[in-house]
Design a protein around this motif. Structure first.
Motif, mmCIF file in Angstrom:
data_model
loop_
_atom_site.group_PDB
_atom_site.id
_atom_site.type_symbol
_atom_site.label_atom_id
_atom_site.label_comp_id
_atom_site.label_asym_id
_atom_site.label_seq_id
_atom_site.Cartn_x
_atom_site.Cartn_y
_atom_site.Cartn_z
ATOM 1 N N ARG A 104 48.224 40.912 -62.779
ATOM 2 C CA ARG A 104 47.597 41.700 -63.849
ATOM 3 C C ARG A 104 47.344 40.903 -65.112
ATOM 4 N NH1 ARG A 104 48.484 47.335 -64.458
ATOM 5 N NH2 ARG A 104 47.935 47.130 -66.724
ATOM 6 N N GLU A 105 47.904 39.837 -65.213
ATOM 7 C CA GLU A 105 47.465 38.786 -66.205
ATOM 8 C C GLU A 105 46.151 38.085 -66.239
ATOM 9 O OE1 GLU A 105 50.152 36.161 -67.957
ATOM 10 O OE2 GLU A 105 52.046 37.514 -67.263
ATOM 11 N N ASP A 106 45.676 38.270 -65.047
ATOM 12 C CA ASP A 106 44.192 37.585 -64.846
ATOM 13 C C ASP A 106 43.184 38.617 -65.276
ATOM 14 O OD1 ASP A 106 45.536 35.497 -63.997
ATOM 15 O OD2 ASP A 106 45.434 36.308 -61.649
ATOM 16 N N TYR A 107 43.534 40.035 -65.458
ATOM 17 C CA TYR A 107 42.656 40.894 -65.777
ATOM 18 C C TYR A 107 42.297 41.060 -67.392
ATOM 19 C CZ TYR A 107 42.790 43.147 -61.170
ATOM 20 O OH TYR A 107 42.495 43.491 -60.016
ATOM 21 N N PRO A 108 41.280 41.191 -67.719
ATOM 22 C CA PRO A 108 40.969 41.330 -69.125
ATOM 23 C C PRO A 108 41.640 42.236 -69.880
ATOM 24 C CG PRO A 108 38.840 41.545 -67.946
ATOM 25 C CD PRO A 108 39.800 41.651 -67.180
ATOM 26 N N ALA A 109 42.153 41.937 -71.130
ATOM 27 C CA ALA A 109 43.004 43.043 -71.946
ATOM 28 C C ALA A 109 42.274 43.093 -73.206
ATOM 29 C CB ALA A 109 44.324 42.378 -71.971
ATOM 30 N N TRP A 127 38.129 37.587 -75.279
ATOM 31 C CA TRP A 127 36.720 37.328 -75.117
ATOM 32 C C TRP A 127 36.386 37.100 -73.931
ATOM 33 C CZ3 TRP A 127 33.380 37.960 -78.867
ATOM 34 C CH2 TRP A 127 33.862 38.154 -80.080
ATOM 35 N N VAL A 128 35.390 37.767 -73.271
ATOM 36 C CA VAL A 128 34.769 37.546 -71.911
ATOM 37 C C VAL A 128 33.547 37.202 -71.919
ATOM 38 C CG1 VAL A 128 36.521 39.345 -70.915
ATOM 39 C CG2 VAL A 128 34.263 40.147 -71.990
ATOM 40 N N VAL A 129 33.031 36.741 -70.876
ATOM 41 C CA VAL A 129 31.437 36.348 -70.553
ATOM 42 C C VAL A 129 30.984 37.540 -69.711
ATOM 43 C CG1 VAL A 129 31.646 33.966 -70.880
ATOM 44 C CG2 VAL A 129 32.091 34.709 -68.566
ATOM 45 N N ILE A 130 29.886 37.782 -70.402
ATOM 46 C CA ILE A 130 29.217 39.218 -69.469
ATOM 47 C C ILE A 130 27.719 38.763 -69.011
ATOM 48 C CG2 ILE A 130 30.758 40.775 -70.729
ATOM 49 C CD1 ILE A 130 28.003 41.500 -72.437
ATOM 50 N N SER A 131 27.229 39.715 -68.235
ATOM 51 C CA SER A 131 25.784 39.887 -68.147
ATOM 52 C C SER A 131 25.369 41.087 -68.500
ATOM 53 C CB SER A 131 25.122 39.439 -66.951
ATOM 54 O OG SER A 131 25.990 39.956 -65.831
ATOM 55 N N VAL A 151 28.341 43.624 -67.063
ATOM 56 C CA VAL A 151 29.180 43.371 -65.898
ATOM 57 C C VAL A 151 30.300 42.013 -66.768
ATOM 58 C CG1 VAL A 151 29.490 41.860 -63.702
ATOM 59 C CG2 VAL A 151 27.692 43.797 -64.122
ATOM 60 N N ILE A 152 31.447 42.211 -66.298
ATOM 61 C CA ILE A 152 32.338 40.963 -66.728
ATOM 62 C C ILE A 152 32.439 39.876 -66.042
ATOM 63 C CG2 ILE A 152 34.668 40.443 -67.776
ATOM 64 C CD1 ILE A 152 34.806 43.303 -68.688
ATOM 65 N N HIS A 153 32.236 38.683 -66.372
ATOM 66 C CA HIS A 153 32.268 37.702 -65.219
ATOM 67 C C HIS A 153 33.433 36.859 -65.496
ATOM 68 C CE1 HIS A 153 28.334 38.081 -63.739
ATOM 69 N NE2 HIS A 153 27.825 38.428 -64.742
ATOM 70 N N GLY A 154 33.922 36.616 -66.461
ATOM 71 C CA GLY A 154 35.258 36.060 -66.770
ATOM 72 C C GLY A 154 35.901 36.104 -68.076
ATOM 73 N N VAL A 155 37.188 35.752 -68.142
ATOM 74 C CA VAL A 155 37.804 35.657 -69.349
ATOM 75 C C VAL A 155 38.107 34.486 -69.852
ATOM 76 C CG1 VAL A 155 39.995 36.729 -70.535
ATOM 77 C CG2 VAL A 155 39.315 37.658 -68.407
ATOM 78 N N LEU A 156 37.624 34.168 -71.182
ATOM 79 C CA LEU A 156 37.853 33.141 -71.876
ATOM 80 C C LEU A 156 39.393 32.801 -72.288
ATOM 81 C CD1 LEU A 156 35.044 32.578 -74.412
ATOM 82 C CD2 LEU A 156 35.064 31.624 -72.156
#
Ligand code: GDP
Ligand code: MG
Ligand code: ZN
Length: 364
Positions: A71-76, A80-84, A92-97
């Motif tokens: 669960r900790e890997d999911y955004p909360a 700050w996330v990188v999106i397109s 779309v969320i590509h990753g969590v900073l």
């Protein structure tokens, strides 16, 4: 597309809490070709994210990319996330900073943690003077805040419900027990303390409101917003729906530039990996413990234990001691899964590597 003045863009994103910390990580992770956005609401399976271009309903996609291991890997909320951008309303969320700070707690009865919020500057720990008032509970929340590297501040709400004398005695108790923590006494009925609360909140910083349900978190945030945007307990009861049926964990932006996060129904607070938090919280005990006869003294039954002798002589508060012992036990229990965590971290590193390769294949 309009040219965006980089100076203006910079100040705007900072108003959402962005800083060099996140920007340098974005570059380090070679994600600078993606726009960044902040998670402002968490729904079931989706998020609302916000950046200078507006707000989007966002989802995680790409199995490979978000093959989250826990669960900790999911955004909360707060991330700050990188999106397109998919279109003007969806992304779309590509990753969590990487997170600067984190507030998490253990699920009751399960060996898993829940992230409450991330990238928080100050945790307001709220209790109300009526049924909820309990000094040990403050201590539990401090442990959570300290473990996440976050400054806790006490808010004692609903002071309109008690007499001046009762209030003075609570003030004395709080000062005695938590001499290093700031506190604010408030009432959303008389507006007492609200000015002091406002002066605590500065532009571009993020504040998380923590506390049991019913203490007045949403009422306080509504006051800060200057309008009743969030449903409070009474209102949702009147609609006949469940108390928390319509509330999500959500971020709000104040006129003075402060960013606040409301939390729905926090029934109980559990411990996460808080051994560091506990020690800094109970410095008094830690100092005594240095003089114990045995280096691995548990301060429960050992001969030559300085903590126990301070307790007997009355130099150490009994409530503080018992709270220390129970927190320590919970933390130790949690420590047992450290090995498991290390394994997870290793897998996560591999996952990031795969994700980057995937990105490259898609031309990013
Ligand atoms: N007497 C009094 N009641 C309050 C105060 N602040 C909030 N309440 C009431 O407490 C209840 C719970 O408030 P709410 O903001 O929903 O609490 P939350 O669950 O922590 O978000 C509501 O009925 C509020 O009207 C206060 O300062 N004084
Ligand atoms: Mg609420
Ligand atoms: Zn000892």
């Amino acid at each position: 597309m309009n040219e965006i003045n980089p100076e203006i863009t910079k100040t705007k994103i900072e108003d959402l809490g962005y800083s060099d910390f996140f920007e340098s990580n974005r570059k380090k992770l070679k994600l600078h070709s993606f726009p960044v956005a902040r998670i402002v609401v968490e729904y079931r399976g989706a998020y609302k994210v916000k950046n200078m271009s507006g707000e989007y309903l966002a989802k995680i996609t790409g199995k490979q990319m978000f093959n989250a291991l826990s669960r900790e890997d999911y955004p909360a909320v707060g991330d700050w996330v990188v999106i397109s951008e998919a279109d003007r309303e969806r992304a779309v969320i590509h990753g969590v900073l990487p997170r600067r700070t984190i507030i998490k707690r253990k699920y009751s009865g399960r060996n898993e943690t829940q992230i409450i919020a991330t990238n928080i500057d100050v945790a307001f720990i709220i209790e109300s003077v009526d049924r909820d008032y309990n000094l040990n509970r403050f201590e539990r929340y401090f442990a959570i805040a300290n473990a996440g590297g976050i400054k806790p501040v006490i808010i004692l709400n609903k002071i309109d419900l008690i007499s001046k004398e009762e209030l003075d005695s609570k003030l004395t108790q709080i000062k005695e027990r938590f001499n290093k923590v700031d506190f604010i006494f408030t009432s959303t009925i008389t507006d007492e303390g609200l000015e002091k609360l406002r002066t605590y909140i500065t532009k571009g910083k993020t504040y998380c409101f923590l506390g049991s349900s019913g203490v007045g978190k949403s009422s306080l945030i509504n006051k800060l917003l200057g309008q009743n945007i969030i449903k409070t307990e009474d209102v949702s009861l009147r609609t006949g729906r469940g108390k928390h049926a319509t509330t999500n964990r959500e971020m709000y932006f104040l006129e003075n530039g402060g960013i606040v996060i409301d939390n729905p129904g926090m029934r109980e607070v559990g411990m996460t990996d808080t051994s560091v938090g506990i020690d800094s919280l109970f410095d008094e005990i830690t100092i005594l413990a240095k003089k114990c006869r045995y280096a691995d003294c548990t301060h429960i039954h050992e001969p030559g234990c300085e903590v126990l002798s301070a307790l007997e002589s009355g130099n150490l508060d009994a409530g503080k001691y018992s709270n220390y012992i129970s927190l320590k036990k919970e933390a130790e229990y949690y420590e047992m899964t450290k090995q498991e965590k290390r394994e997870k971290d290793r897998k996560f590193g591999k996952f990031i590597k795969n994700a980057k390769e995937e990105l490259k294949r898609h031309g990013y």
